[in-house]
Design a protein around this motif. Structure first.
Motif, short mmCIF file in Angstrom:
data_model
loop_
_atom_site.label_atom_id
_atom_site.label_comp_id
_atom_site.label_asym_id
_atom_site.label_seq_id
_atom_site.Cartn_x
_atom_site.Cartn_y
_atom_site.Cartn_z
N VAL A 63 -11.05 16.06 5.01
CA VAL A 63 -9.95 15.25 4.93
C VAL A 63 -10.41 13.81 4.57
CG1 VAL A 63 -10.35 14.55 7.48
CG2 VAL A 63 -7.96 14.60 6.63
N LEU A 64 -11.44 13.28 4.48
CA LEU A 64 -11.74 11.86 4.24
C LEU A 64 -10.99 11.49 2.76
CD1 LEU A 64 -15.20 11.39 5.58
CD2 LEU A 64 -12.98 10.32 6.32
N PRO A 65 -10.68 10.25 2.82
CA PRO A 65 -10.50 9.83 1.29
C PRO A 65 -11.45 9.99 0.35
CG PRO A 65 -9.91 8.00 3.00
CD PRO A 65 -10.68 9.12 3.59
N LYS A 66 -11.14 10.53 -1.00
CA LYS A 66 -11.89 10.92 -2.03
C LYS A 66 -12.87 9.70 -2.40
CE LYS A 66 -8.83 9.79 -5.87
NZ LYS A 66 -8.26 10.36 -6.86
N ALA A 67 -12.43 8.49 -2.14
CA ALA A 67 -13.31 7.38 -2.79
C ALA A 67 -14.15 6.99 -1.62
CB ALA A 67 -12.44 6.20 -3.11
N ALA A 68 -14.26 7.50 -0.64
CA ALA A 68 -15.08 6.96 0.42
C ALA A 68 -16.39 7.53 0.27
CB ALA A 68 -14.42 7.24 2.11
N TYR A 69 -17.40 6.90 1.26
CA TYR A 69 -18.75 7.38 1.00
C TYR A 69 -19.06 7.99 2.17
CZ TYR A 69 -19.88 4.47 -2.97
OH TYR A 69 -19.79 3.87 -4.35
N ILE A 70 -20.14 9.19 2.30
CA ILE A 70 -20.51 9.79 3.65
C ILE A 70 -21.92 9.93 3.60
CG2 ILE A 70 -20.27 11.95 2.17
CD1 ILE A 70 -18.95 13.12 4.77
N GLY A 71 -22.58 9.90 4.70
CA GLY A 71 -23.80 10.06 5.18
C GLY A 71 -24.22 11.11 6.13
N ASP A 117 -5.70 8.89 -1.73
CA ASP A 117 -5.69 9.24 -3.34
C ASP A 117 -6.05 7.89 -4.07
OD1 ASP A 117 -3.46 7.91 -2.59
OD2 ASP A 117 -2.22 8.92 -3.97
N LYS A 118 -6.61 6.87 -3.42
CA LYS A 118 -6.84 5.37 -4.06
C LYS A 118 -8.42 5.16 -4.19
CE LYS A 118 -2.44 4.31 -4.62
NZ LYS A 118 -1.58 4.42 -5.99
N ASN A 119 -8.54 4.51 -5.20
CA ASN A 119 -10.04 4.06 -5.30
C ASN A 119 -10.26 2.76 -4.79
OD1 ASN A 119 -11.11 6.43 -6.56
ND2 ASN A 119 -9.97 5.91 -8.57
N LYS A 120 -9.77 2.20 -4.25
CA LYS A 120 -9.67 0.75 -3.70
C LYS A 120 -9.06 0.60 -2.58
CE LYS A 120 -6.37 -1.87 -6.30
NZ LYS A 120 -6.06 -2.97 -7.08
N MET A 121 -9.60 -0.49 -1.68
CA MET A 121 -8.91 -0.72 -0.38
C MET A 121 -7.48 -1.38 -0.53
SD MET A 121 -11.21 0.29 1.98
CE MET A 121 -10.88 -0.44 3.48
N SER A 122 -6.71 -1.01 0.41
CA SER A 122 -5.26 -1.68 0.51
C SER A 122 -5.38 -2.65 1.67
CB SER A 122 -4.34 -0.74 0.90
OG SER A 122 -2.95 -1.25 0.74
N HIS A 123 -4.77 -3.94 1.47
CA HIS A 123 -4.91 -4.93 2.43
C HIS A 123 -3.49 -5.13 2.95
CE1 HIS A 123 -8.90 -5.50 1.45
NE2 HIS A 123 -8.58 -5.93 0.38
N ARG A 124 -3.39 -4.96 4.13
CA ARG A 124 -1.95 -5.34 4.76
C ARG A 124 -1.76 -6.25 5.86
NH1 ARG A 124 0.97 -0.24 3.92
NH2 ARG A 124 0.16 0.55 1.90
N LEU A 125 -0.53 -6.84 6.23
CA LEU A 125 -0.42 -7.73 7.32
C LEU A 125 1.00 -7.37 7.95
CD1 LEU A 125 -1.25 -10.27 8.77
CD2 LEU A 125 0.50 -11.51 7.42
N ARG A 126 0.86 -7.03 9.24
CA ARG A 126 2.08 -6.68 9.86
C ARG A 126 2.24 -7.83 10.85
NH1 ARG A 126 1.83 -0.25 12.13
NH2 ARG A 126 2.13 0.73 10.35
N VAL A 127 3.83 -8.14 11.01
CA VAL A 127 4.40 -9.05 11.57
C VAL A 127 5.48 -8.72 12.67
CG1 VAL A 127 5.64 -11.47 11.58
CG2 VAL A 127 3.77 -10.80 9.98
N CYS A 128 5.11 -8.76 13.95
CA CYS A 128 6.15 -8.45 15.14
C CYS A 128 6.65 -9.66 15.65
CB CYS A 128 5.42 -7.62 15.97
SG CYS A 128 6.58 -6.84 17.25
N THR A 129 7.84 -10.13 15.79
CA THR A 129 8.40 -10.92 16.51
C THR A 129 9.23 -10.77 17.66
OG1 THR A 129 8.33 -12.24 14.41
CG2 THR A 129 9.50 -13.30 16.08
N GLU A 133 -15.88 12.41 -3.29
CA GLU A 133 -15.15 13.16 -4.63
C GLU A 133 -16.19 13.34 -5.63
OE1 GLU A 133 -12.12 14.91 -6.61
OE2 GLU A 133 -12.22 14.12 -4.46
N GLU A 134 -17.26 12.84 -5.87
CA GLU A 134 -18.17 12.96 -6.82
C GLU A 134 -19.26 14.00 -6.29
OE1 GLU A 134 -21.33 10.29 -9.60
OE2 GLU A 134 -20.04 9.42 -8.09
N HIS A 135 -19.53 14.12 -5.01
CA HIS A 135 -20.73 14.91 -4.60
C HIS A 135 -20.00 16.03 -3.43
CE1 HIS A 135 -23.90 12.41 -6.57
NE2 HIS A 135 -22.88 11.48 -6.07
N ARG A 136 -18.77 16.35 -3.42
CA ARG A 136 -18.19 17.01 -2.45
C ARG A 136 -19.19 18.32 -2.27
NH1 ARG A 136 -13.47 16.52 0.34
NH2 ARG A 136 -12.84 14.93 -1.40
#
Length: 694
Positions: free
Chosen positions: A151-159, A432-444, A208-211
């Motif tokens: 289940v881990l994202p394909k671009a993540a690293y694992i040890g 399914d991405k190869n880079k991090m996504s940066h988000r900001l949530r705002v609740c008022t 993904e490379e060493h699954r």
């Protein structure tokens, strides 16, 4: 965000007169968020395009007031001018802007610039596996590891590191995966240097490379004959390894533990089977967790009890998860089977890395955070009030905060409105991405201000009040013991009833008879029920000797759940059904009388980790268990899908030996966990009368 009082008290005097806590719970990664739309399809609006107040820096929101060529900030009341070319200049254009249509919006955080060029930004998931168990239990762990790999994202690293009497490093980068064994010394003060044996570049591989090699290493793991469990040394060596010469910025450790650490550094002594077991026998794990938290490392704990060794030392170990914002799952003997499902659920979520919370309040009050707050994975910024750094955050993570007035006058000034804005920044790796996504949530949020007690009582939210009180009680139990915490609950409900009668009941009647039913505000009777359920629960019951491991698990669980789920743990929700496809009523009171008067024939009890479907004698014509296409089974399937852990499901018929389980869940009846709700109310009433006399 959920507040305990939907109408805020006008000042400190009004707050003190009502006898209710004032605060909020925040669930930053909640899925109930409006997503903003950018100029490019499927992309979020960059936060840099959203206007901010020039004084308090609050973000544009629907509560702000527009006046010709300017707008008034709802948080600090500052007037901000609108440029002619601004996206807010046109009334027609403003009607379609995401930040003006919803109070809870998510944006792309283009304000983040990756400056740590020497670090890999992609996340690492490190599996730390205890091999000192039997083959059957170890196979359950292997299934959990396989679920993680899947289940881990394909671009993540694992040890992968396993341990017992030795630490075993698994090299999955070489042509033939192999392992390197490092014996764990018995001496407490000895340390190990993993970096001298295997570098981070060698230990961690991209999934993904060493699954296939990763799965081959998982399949090759074997349980050991050794009973020596050196988890403390393995954890300390890992924290050293990951922090002394960091290579990755986003790290999450998944620990699988099958018994009490009993070898080398961090060994936990045998339990004494007394209340003292509720307190940590060593500060070692809290210290290691704090080191990890400061480096942004989050640690999940999956603990599997075994029949031979009932005590795992969870009173000490729990801080590994609590301090680092990790997940803590405790599997008692016979309940190991759901581990793989729970691992899959947990890792299939968008887990936040480097999350931060920023509170902005109107000038009259502030958000407070206590140093001993049980949300230990929350670290206040000393230089900027209202800013908190979090360590690890999942969609179910919930944090409790108190509010306090800055001045005695409170909201008396016309410019002092009751507003709060929470900004939550985080990063995550899409599957399914190869880079991090940066988000900001705002609740008022903007609340009404109430000067009289009746309006405040009417606006009280029992589930949130319960959550704030549990946070306070958890600190009290750790610092002063269970008995003191029980007295605290008793005092609190006595003060609430006394204040309510003084402010509401006795203002309308000439007599001073104590009313316990909260007739004009019946939802407050539910609050009394929740508090009764808390006192009678395994977390606080004085008639039930607490199991230290289970109690420590509850300590973590109760202080991290959303109010709606915490309530189910303490006072389960009960629904009645006329048939397997027809619900009669929801939120039935947990008493025999209510069960009879509800006229239901089938009852479903949701106690968070346990779901019970109970057939009465009158349901003999209904199919047992409920068919897969029935309404009851559909409700259960939805609960299983939405819940972070897989609940145990029981189908029970009356007149069977298991019927007693349903009876025990009727909290308001007298049983081995304590007295009845009626007795509880009578006791509180007598205490209020005594308080009157004084």
């Amino acid at each position: 965000m959920k507040v305990s009082l939907k109408e805020f008290p006008e000042n400190g005097q009004v707050k003190d007169r009502i006898g209710l806590p004032w605060g909020a719970t925040i669930q930053p990664l909640s899925k109930t968020c409006h997503v903003s739309e950018g100029d490019i399809p499927d992309e979020l609006l960059p936060i840099s395009q959203v206007a901010r107040c020039t004084n308090c820096f609050a973000y544009m929101n629907p509560h702000n007031q527009f006046q010709r060529n300017k707008w008034k900030c709802i948080v600090c009341s500052t007037h901000n001018y609108i440029d002619a070319d601004s996206r807010y200049a046109s009334l027609i254009a403003r009607q379609n802007l995401a930040e003006l249509k919803s109070s809870f919006v998510e944006f792309a955080n283009d304000a983040i610039e990756w400056s740590k060029t020497d670090l890999v930004e992609l996340p690492v998931f490190l599996m730390l596996v205890d091999t000192t168990t039997d083959a059957e239990t170890f196979e359950v762990i292997r299934q959990g590891l396989s679920a993680a790999v899947e289940v881990l994202p394909k671009a993540a690293y694992i040890g992968l590191i396993s341990f017992g009497s030795s630490i075993v490093l698994h090299d999955m980068l070489s042509c033939l995966p192999h392992s390197i064994k490092i014996p764990i010394p018995a001496q407490q003060e000895t340390s190990l240097d993993i970096a001298n044996i295997l570098s981070q570049k060698q230990l961690f591989v991209q999934i993904e490379e060493h699954r296939s090699k990763v799965q081959e290493s998982v399949d090759g793991l074997q349980c050991s004959d050794s009973s020596k469990r050196g988890y403390g040394m393995a954890l300390a060596a890992l924290v050293d390894f990951l922090t002394e010469e960091p290579l990755f910025s986003e790290i999450r450790i998944l620990s699988f533990l099958c018994g009490r650490p009993n070898h080398g550094l961090g060994s936990i002594p045998l339990a004494s089977h007394s209340e003292s077991d509720l307190h940590p026998s060593t500060t070692f794990y809290r210290d290691q967790a704090l080191r990890a938290a400061k480096a942004g490392i989050s640690i999940d704990l999956y603990l599997l009890a075994n029949a031979a060794e009932r005590c795992l030392g969870l009173s000490s170990l729990k801080y590994v998860a609590m301090t680092t914002g990790g997940n803590l799952n405790f599997y008692d003997v016979g309940s190991h089977a759901s581990l793989a499902q729970d691992v899959f659920k947990h890792l299939s979520q968008d887990l936040a890395f480097h999350p931060k919370l920023r509170f902005r309040t109107s000038p009259a009050y502030a958000v407070t955070h206590h140093p001993n707050n049980v949300s230990m994975s929350l670290f206040p910024d000393e230089s900027l009030p209202g800013l908190f750094a979090l360590v690890g955050c999942a969609p179910q993570s919930c944090y409790a905060f108190d509010f306090e007035f800055k001045a005695p006058s409170g909201f008396a000034s016309a410019d002092f409105n009751a507003s709060l804005q929470v900004a939550f920044s985080y990063s995550f790796l899409p599957r399914d991405k190869n880079k991090m996504s940066h988000r900001l949530r705002v609740c008022t949020f903007q609340a009404k201000v109430a000067a009289n007690e009746e309006d405040i009582y009417r606006s009280a939210v029992p589930e949130v009040i319960l959550t704030l009180l549990v946070a306070k009680l958890s600190r009290s139990i750790v610092e002063e013991g269970l008995q003191e915490a029980r007295l605290l609950v008793q005092d609190w409900i006595t003060i609430l009833v006394s204040h309510y009668n003084r402010n509401i009941t006795w203002n309308r009647k000439s007599s001073k008879v104590v009313e316990m039913s909260f007739t004009l505000h019946p939802h407050l009777l539910w609050l009394a029920r929740f508090l009764f359920g808390l006192v009678k629960s395994p977390f606080m019951s004085q008639l039930h000797s607490p199991d230290a491991d289970y109690w420590s698990y509850l300590h973590h669980l109760y202080t991290s759940l959303d109010p709606s789920l915490l309530r189910k743990c303490i006072y389960p929700s009960l629904s009645s059904y006329g048939s397997v496809n027809n619900m009669s009523s929801g939120d039935v009171v947990l008493s025999h009388t209510s069960v009879v008067t509800s006229r239901g024939r089938i009852f479903v009890v949701d106690a968070y980790s346990l779901l019970v479907v109970y057939y009465t004698d009158q349901a003999s014509d209904q199919p047992f268990p409920p068919p897969k296409d029935s309404t009851i089974r559909s409700v259960i399937a939805t609960i299983k899908q939405e819940r972070a852990i897989t609940p145990k499901i029981m189908y029970i018929q009356s007149q069977t030996t298991e019927a007693g389980i349903f009876e025990m869940l009727l909290v308001e009846e007298q049983n081995k966990m304590g007295g009845s709700f009626t007795q509880f109310l009578d006791q509180v009433k007598n205490q209020v009368i005594d308080l009157q006399k004084k």
